[in-house]
Design a protein around this motif. Structure first.
Motif, PDB file in Angstrom:
ATOM      1  N   TYR A 659      -0.902  -3.241  -1.754  1.00 29.61           N
ATOM      2  CA  TYR A 659      -0.872  -4.206  -2.867  1.00 29.61           C
ATOM      3  C   TYR A 659      -2.082  -5.131  -2.835  1.00 29.61           C
ATOM      4  CZ  TYR A 659       3.521  -3.989  -5.518  1.00 29.61           C
ATOM      5  OH  TYR A 659       4.513  -3.644  -6.403  1.00 29.61           O
ATOM      6  N   ASP A 660      -2.883  -5.101  -1.758  1.00 26.02           N
ATOM      7  CA  ASP A 660      -4.074  -5.966  -1.749  1.00 26.02           C
ATOM      8  C   ASP A 660      -5.192  -5.401  -2.634  1.00 26.02           C
ATOM      9  OD1 ASP A 660      -5.288  -3.936  -0.308  1.00 26.02           O
ATOM     10  OD2 ASP A 660      -5.263  -4.986   1.607  1.00 26.02           O
ATOM     11  N   GLY A 661      -4.921  -4.272  -3.304  1.00 26.74           N
ATOM     12  CA  GLY A 661      -5.878  -3.718  -4.265  1.00 26.74           C
ATOM     13  C   GLY A 661      -6.879  -2.756  -3.672  1.00 26.74           C
ATOM     14  N   THR A 662      -6.692  -2.353  -2.404  1.00 28.54           N
ATOM     15  CA  THR A 662      -7.649  -1.439  -1.774  1.00 28.54           C
ATOM     16  C   THR A 662      -6.932  -0.277  -1.103  1.00 28.54           C
ATOM     17  OG1 THR A 662      -7.674  -2.482   0.433  1.00 28.54           O
ATOM     18  CG2 THR A 662      -9.125  -3.437  -1.244  1.00 28.54           C
ATOM     19  N   ALA A 663      -7.707   0.797  -0.865  1.00 27.45           N
ATOM     20  CA  ALA A 663      -7.245   1.931  -0.057  1.00 27.45           C
ATOM     21  C   ALA A 663      -8.110   1.952   1.203  1.00 27.45           C
ATOM     22  CB  ALA A 663      -7.381   3.244  -0.822  1.00 27.45           C
TER      23      ALA A 663
END
Length: 1515
Positions: A659-663
């Motif tokens: 959910y922090d917007g990164t992979a």
């Protein structure tokens, strides 16, 4: 900037916008999607692989905060890079597409902007209109604007004239079209009436004048309409044609010279196979137009079902048109919103269309064929899954109610996507391909549906007859378990489908009988394992690839591993303590088969844990094992983990979505973050590794996008922290906000419910709200915009009892009211007060209504009427037979019923009653009925009208027992409609309907009241009571009220669940209470694990007293008390060596720990004896055996310090116990294990502390104890001695370096890890880098006492160093280094090869072959590093690398196992340290030892790490 743009499957173009896509010559196309504009390069400049469609998504314009409603390019040569967009956020932004930044913007509009156009005549003019009819002309260069208000109507579209810079045509919602002159303050030049519905499109004829069309004016003329002011022969009045498309299903062509319509084209209804829409449904039509440049005799329009038509205007009376692309399947399947022309670099004339079917299509205007299609997504991307059989087929589950299957391996079309929508009708939240059957895809939706699609056929899917009550979280194929596995081999499927839903149930579906009932696996789990406690709420399921083991993840964060097919519980992993979102088993086809037992898991916490279950699962324990230590911990994300996927091409490489917007890509074995992808603008929901390409990952998020990206090309290696994280959060928050849903206000009678707590501890990834809409606007397709993202762990709920808080609030309110009342009365004088009371009393007296108002009013009529009443009454009384006239008179004069017979009276009462009801006084009607004696009728009428009252029900027994029962039930129903559930339940109790009353309270969430009633009125053993407790407990647990939930579970005699729920919060106090509770209830195993967790939690605060108290809670933790005792003593010793200011002030030590008398080992054994009563070899032996059963994973440089200390102390405890029982071989192994942990983690301080505390006089006494026996312990002892010498060497060297500045030290171990040997908080002193800078040497004028001190040390250095310089170990380490270097080189070659391919793919036009030439010298770099003797630019061939690898592996195989069994310090590193000491302090190291070190360096120091130092010391 990231490397090349990742391949994107973008969001759908926005619906119902008149101009939200545009294109410019040269091949750049832009379309508005949600809050962004996506840019697509079309034509040769796209740089796609030859043979595939020439287009590529090249970027995104990000900045608007709400839906983009309009988009237009500047069509002026020299500024094709400029474009403008309008948005529902009220702004118009001007962008530069080359930099993707905002040049300028304005927020002049006060209302929603509905139309936008960049003037084709004026370079810097942008015209926009809004829903209230206001138009703004904005000149960029001079930052000037003009407001025009033409008509108070909603503007739908506007288009600037291509021939006259002052003319703008405007279309309104009601069908009006006006042409205005902006140079004359918006003066209307023409008002064109003819359409009677929305104007969707306005197109000016590309040629000026009206000679281009041979329209017969007489034939097609319409009635002349007054058109407002038409100025005399101005230049524009020379004329130009204008075409308009409307929702009224017509295209009208207007003459500007005449100011009237000259041609009407009626849209035809085309019947086509598999489609078509009813032409009477106007909503289905969007009529957009394009008038081709230099082709005034042709006009392109959209049609009902998505077809495009090319109208021939040369023979206007024939209404002739040509259909675009007659071949099946090439047309849009739903209405088309926008058409925009594009001329590519190679001068192809193309037309781009956007549609409700979520496709962008490109048409060749010469052939009218579809060139290519760009698919897009209309919802969150919830799930991604690659088919194991149809290699390269990627299934995508989307929130727009459709499944996409993307053939990623297609050579002809890089966007070969097929959509499936039949039978779905909801958000697709889970997908899973059948492991063996081709094109068989299982899907799950957010409304609980599970289905099976055959992706090769056009048939609708099979839908399981068993639905989940909530969202389907996960699907998994696995071997059948009972009852489905009970048939013979041919009678049952080899795989069944498992689905996990939001209600916490896992169903097993039979694919052969999908219509049959699915089985709940909880029944089997309960029966097989004889479980009495409540099973946890399941949130995730995953089968191991071999089908032998199943992992279930739960809401409380636990993971349970079951053995198939009986589902015997093998172990429970208690690591996460928040809802588990994802579990993934490592694949089986790696170079290390044992890795298939690795299980990675992610939860609502931001930490990923990897567990190695090989030992547990292969040993097949009798009773379930509880695992509380991870094999590896991956920390770095700042928000919940939603998905994990292992690379099929590598060992131990994992990708995570958060959910922090990164992979993030991880090397799990080394706990090392490798690559971080930040391309998404939302929270990531799913990620998957390509099965075809080793360096390719696909990810999906709530930004409606799927990205294909390459880890090797990412600029970042770990997730963003701090400011970067905040920036990403801002980027995500710029996404559209969900529209707030209107909630019904609770009625004032609504009582405060026990369970309506607000604090949700876990906002589950998998809970979805918001409807799926495929028809309104793109934004409404998914209502779930991201909440305010917290990068930290979700907040804990406020643990207050709701009753007290509500009472406090009400108390305050009452007190305020009382205070006000007390203050107010004195203001009035007594007389005034008395008179006010009297007037109030009079008012009340006046308000008493007459029971018979109609009769009373009839008695107050004129004298004649009253006299006539008397005569009618006398006649009725005294006539034996009433004639018709008298009867009619009596009926009319119903008030005489009071004086005549009963029938007439009843008629009067009936009339009066109707009057009361009509006037809204049912209570008076009821009283009249009671006077009549019809109580049952009164009750029936009141019940039908919902007007029963307490007094009526109280009178009901008069009418009989059955009537009373019926009346009470009817009143209870009425009270329920009025939300008075507690009162309704009380009435049900009055007629002894206890179960109904309890159920009524429970179903309306009045659990506290329901339990009170049930406990007071039912038998104690009644199952209803237990169900109530469990239901309430579940609700409280979900809302984060763990203590209250625990009380419920205790009430339901489920102490196991009570302890588990108390432990969910995870703090020391909660864990301790949970452990005590479990212990009281006799749940010994749970009590032990909770007490140990509590002790480990207290370890973080160094509260040693509380730690030992926690361990005392369970007798089975007596052995752990020994470990923690040793840990406390070691920590005190480490802390005592620090400076006073560096010590922790919060530490709480026992008095026995702070007593430093005697050697460390003696203090340990005396504490064990005196405090814990450990006396005698028998007790030591028993403790040793129990502690040996606990296995901890090896350490890495990322292992947390406290965890490392605990694991080392566990090994040291084993060593001390072994010494106490004279098991010297075990003692040596345990000591070496402790040393290796500190060495592997890079913690030199602890390593030296272990030696000083446990081996102050060296290893000689251990050697004596072992004797001459040649066992594995002998080689372990040899390694132990070597590490001891290694440490002392460094200490001597650092003592020499102290006068110099302190450089940081880095030592490379034989495993290839970089080991930081200086920890600033633990070791002062300096060192030299093995691969780095020059060693710091003392000044020539150093004090003489330094060399004296070292000369004393030299004898010890001399005597111990020979053991360290082992030739066989040097040879083994050299072979291993060769293997590592070759593997590293191969990996680098693969990366370089992929980069070169990528460069070719992304290179533009004529420069296509340049990257190929560049890659050769690049490749040479890493390869040449493998052998320093080779030329710098000479690449190493693959056969040469293979030969080296084979030779090295053969060498390694020849070494005896005793040498390979235990790690040994790096021999060459030790040689270098010794030679540095010799160079700094000449004469302190004997010559023969120096020669031996130099010889080893010459022989084995060919690697790049040692090359430079060999030149220094060996020349």
């Amino acid at each position: 900037m990231m490397g090349p743009e990742p391949q994107t499957l973008p969001p759908s173009p926005n619906w119902y916008c008149t101009r939200c896509s545009d294109a410019v010559p040269g091949g750049l196309f832009g379309f508005a999607a949600r809050t962004s504009v996506f840019l697509v390069r079309v034509g040769p400049g796209a740089g796609t692989i030859p043979g595939t469609p020439p287009f590529r998504v090249v970027g995104e314009l990000v900045g608007h905060t709400e839906r983009v409603s309009g988009f237009t390019f500047s069509h002026h040569p020299g500024q094709y890079n400029l474009c403008a967009s309008s948005s529902d956020d009220g702004t118009v932004k001007i962008w530069d597409v080359e930099t993707k930044t905002v040049v300028t913007e304005h927020a002049l509009h006060q209302h929603t902007i509905s139309a936008l156009h960049w003037s084709p005549q004026v370079k810097d003019l942008i015209v926009s209109g809004d829903e209230k009819g206001v138009i703004f002309c904005y000149w960029i260069n001079r930052n000037d604007s003009q407001r025009l208000f033409i008509e108070p109507r909603t503007i739908f579209c506007l288009t600037c004239s291509p021939h006259d810079e002052d003319l703008v045509a405007i279309g309104y919602k009601d069908g009006m079209v006006v042409i205005i002159d902006i140079s004359k303050k918006g003066e209307v030049t023409h008002r064109l009436r003819g359409h009677d519905d929305e104007i969707h499109s306005i197109a000016w004829c590309p040629l000026p004048g009206e000679d281009c069309l041979s329209i017969n004016q007489e034939e097609n003329s319409e009635p002349e309409i007054a058109n407002g002011k038409v100025t005399a022969q101005t230049p524009e009045a020379k004329g130009c044609y204008l075409a308009t498309g409307s929702k009224d299903q017509t295209i009208r062509i207007w003459s500007c010279a005449r100011g009237r319509g000259v041609l009407v084209l009626k849209i035809p209804f085309l019947k086509r196979r598999g489609g078509g829409v009813d032409p009477t449904v106007k909503e289905r039509l969007w009529l957009t137009l394009y008038w081709p440049k230099n082709q005034p005799t042709q006009l392109v329009s959209s049609c009902f079902g998505g077809e495009l038509l090319l109208w021939d205007l040369t023979q206007s009376w024939r209404r002739k048109y040509t259909l675009f692309s007659a071949s099946e399947g090439q047309n849009h399947s739903r209405i088309v919103f926008n058409l925009c022309p594009l001329q590519t670099e190679d001068d192809k004339q193309l037309l781009l269309s956007t549609s409700m079917d979520r496709d962008v299509k490109c048409w060749d205007m010469t052939t009218l064929d579809c060139c290519w299609t760009l698919p897009s997504l209309g919802g969150f991307v919830y799930s991604l899954a690659f088919s194991p059989e149809d290699t390269g087929y990627l299934a995508i589950g989307v929130g727009d109610g459709m499944i996409r299957v993307w053939n990623t391996s297609s050579k002809k079309n890089s966007y070969d996507v097929k959509s499936f929508w039949q039978g779905v009708k909801s958000k697709v939240t889970a997908l899973c391909w059948h492991p063996k059957k081709e094109h068989c895809l299982a899907f799950g939706t957010d409304d609980g549906k599970v289905g099976l699609y055959d992706t090769y056929s056009s048939k609708p899917p099979q839908i399981s007859s068993t639905y989940h009550k909530k969202t389907v979280y996960t699907l998994a194929w696995g071997p059948p378990v009972p009852p489905m596995s009970l048939g013979g081999e041919g009678d049952r499927p080899s795989f069944t489908l498992y689905s996990c839903g939001g209600e916490g149930i896992v169903f097993q579906h039979n694919p052969w009988k999908f219509g049959g009932e699915a089985s709940d696996i909880n029944r089997l789990i309960r029966d097989t394992n004889a479980l009495k406690y409540k099973l946890p709420v399941h949130t995730e399921i995953s089968w191991k690839a071999d089908g032998k083991f199943m992992a279930l993840g739960n809401e409380d964060g636990s993971i349970e591993i079951f053995q198939g097919p009986s589902l015997k519980l093998m172990c429970s992993i208690q690591q996460h303590h928040k809802l588990l979102n994802t579990i993934s088993w490592h694949h089986e086809h790696g170079s290390q088969p044992e890795l298939s037992y690795l299980l990675a898991s992610g939860s609502n916490n931001a930490v990923i844990y990897v567990h190695d279950l090989r030992t547990v699962l292969e040993s097949e324990p009798e009773s379930p094992v509880t695992i509380t230590e991870p094999f590896r911990t991956l920390s770095g994300h700042t928000s919940k983990i939603t998905c994990l996927a292992w690379s099929l091409h590598h060992d131990g490489i994992l990708v995570s979505a958060s959910y922090d917007g990164t992979a993030q890509v991880w090397d799990t074995l080394r706990e090392q973050p490798l690559h971080n992808f930040r391309g998404h603008r939302g929270r990531l929901l799913c990620v998957v590794w390509s099965p075809l390409e080793p360096d390719c990952i696909y990810s999906g998020a709530d930004d409606f996008c799927v990205y294909r990206w390459l880890p090797a090309t990412q600029d970042h290696s770990r997730p963003p922290q701090g400011k970067k994280s905040i920036e990403l959060e801002k980027k995500r928050l710029s996404q559209p906000k969900p529209k707030p849903k209107k909630k019904k206000k609770p009625t004032s009678q609504m009582p405060i419910k026990q369970e309506s707590f607000e604090g949700h501890e876990e906002d589950s990834t998998k809970e979805n709200t918001g409807p799926v809409e495929n028809g309104l606007s793109d934004q409404e397709g998914e209502e779930e915009g991201p909440p305010a993202l917290t990068p930290t762990v979700p907040r804990e709920p406020v643990m207050c009892t709701p009753t007290s808080s509500s009472c406090e609030k009400s108390d305050v309110t009452v007190n305020n009211k009382i205070a006000v009342l007390k203050k107010e009365p004195p203001k009035e004088k007594p007389d005034e007060l008395r008179s006010r009371h009297i007037s109030e009393a009079l008012m009340k007296r006046r308000k008493v209504r007459s029971m018979l108002p109609l009769s009373t009013s009839l008695d107050h009529r004129s004298k004649e009427e009253l006299h006539h009443d008397c005569l009618v009454l006398a006649t009725a009384k005294h006539s034996k037979e009433l004639n018709e006239d008298v009867s009619a008179d009596l009926e009319e004069r119903f008030h005489l019923g009071l004086f005549s017979d009963r029938d007439t009276l009843y008629r009067m009462i009936e009339t009066e009653g109707k009057g009361h009801l009509e006037n809204g006084h049912p209570e008076l009607f009821h009283q009249l009925m009671l006077w009549k004696g019809d109580l049952q009728g009164v009750l029936q009428t009141a019940a039908e009208r919902g007007e029963l009252t307490d007094s009526l029900v109280a009178m009901a027994p008069v009418a009989g027992y059955r009537v009373w029962l019926w009346a009470v039930e009817a009143f209870a129903k009425q009270l329920c409609f009025q939300d008075q559930y507690v009162k309704a339940a009380s009435h049900l109790l009055s007629i002894h309907k206890v179960y109904e009353a309890v159920e009524l309270l429970r179903s309306n969430h009045f659990y506290r009241e329901a339990i009170a009633v049930a406990k007071a009125r039912l038998r104690p053993e009644d199952p209803v009571l237990k169900e109530l407790y469990l239901s309430w407990g579940t609700v409280l647990e979900r809302d984060g009220h763990y203590a209250a939930a625990a009380k419920c579970y205790l009430g339901a005699t489920s102490p196991y669940d009570a302890a588990k729920v108390l432990a969910k919060k995870g703090d020391a106090a909660s864990l301790r209470t949970a452990a005590e509770l479990a212990s009281i209830a006799g749940e010994n195993k749970l009590a032990a694990s909770l007490a140990l967790r509590c002790a480990q939690e207290l370890l973080l605060t160094k509260n040693w007293v509380a730690t030992q108290e926690a361990l005392q809670l369970h007798e089975s933790l007596q052995d752990q008390r020994l470990v923690f005792c040793l840990l406390e003593l070691l920590c005190w010793q480490l802390e005592a060596r620090q400076l006073p200011e560096a010590r922790s002030s919060s530490s709480s030590y026992h008095s026995w720990a702070t007593d430093t008398k005697g050697p460390f080992l003696q203090r340990v054994t005396s504490a064990w004896t005196s405090i814990f009563g450990l006396d005698g070899p028998a007790q030591c032996q028993a403790a040793l055996q129990r502690l040996q059963d606990i296995k901890y994973p090896s350490a890495t440089s990322n292992t947390p310090y406290r965890q490392l200390l605990l694991h080392i102390c566990h090994d040291l405890t084993l060593a001390v116990l072994s010494q106490q029982t004279a098991s010297w071989e075990e003692a040596v192994r345990a000591l070496l294990q402790a040393v290796l942990r500190s060495y592997d983690s890079g913690n030199f301080t602890i390593m030296q502390e272990v030696y000083s505390a446990f081996l102050p006089d060296g290893c000689d006494h251990l050697s004596d104890k072992l004797g001459d026996c040649q066992s594995s312990a002998t080689s372990a002892l040899r390694s132990l001695e070597a590490f001891s010498t290694y440490g002392r060497l460094y200490e001597i060297w650092w003592s020499l370096s102290r006068p110099c500045p302190e450089p940081s030290v880095s030592v490379t171990t034989e495993h290839g890890k970089t080991l930081s040997t200086v920890q600033s908080q633990r070791v002062d002193g300096a060192s030299a880098e093995e691969t780095g800078s020059e060693v710091c040497r003392p000044e020539p004028g150093s004090p003489p006492e330094l060399s004296l001190r070292l000369s004393e040390e030299s004898a010890r250095v001399l005597s111990t160093c020979r053991a360290l310089f082992s030739e066989e170990h040097a040879s083994l380490q050299n072979a291993r280094r060769t293997v590592a270097q070759v593997q590293e080189t191969l990996a680098e070659m693969i990366h370089q090869h992929q980069k070169s391919r990528l460069c070719k793919a992304t290179a533009s036009g004529p420069h296509n072959n340049e990257p190929e030439q560049e890659t050769e010298p690049r490749l040479a770099g890493p390869q040449s590093q493998c052998n320093s003797k080779e030329e710098e630019n000479e690449p190493v061939s693959l056969p040469e690398l293979t030969r080296r690898l084979t030779e090295a592996n053969q060498k390694i195989a020849k070494f005896p196992e005793s040498i390979k069994a235990w790690p040994f310090p790096d021999v060459l590193e030790s040689c270098l340290v010794l030679l540095h000491i010799g160079s700094q302090c000449p004469g302190c190291v004997p010559q023969e030892v120096q020669q031996q070190a130099q010889e080893l360096l010459r022989k084995y120091g060919s690697g790049r790490a040692y090359e430079r130092h060999c030149q220094t010391f060996c020349t």
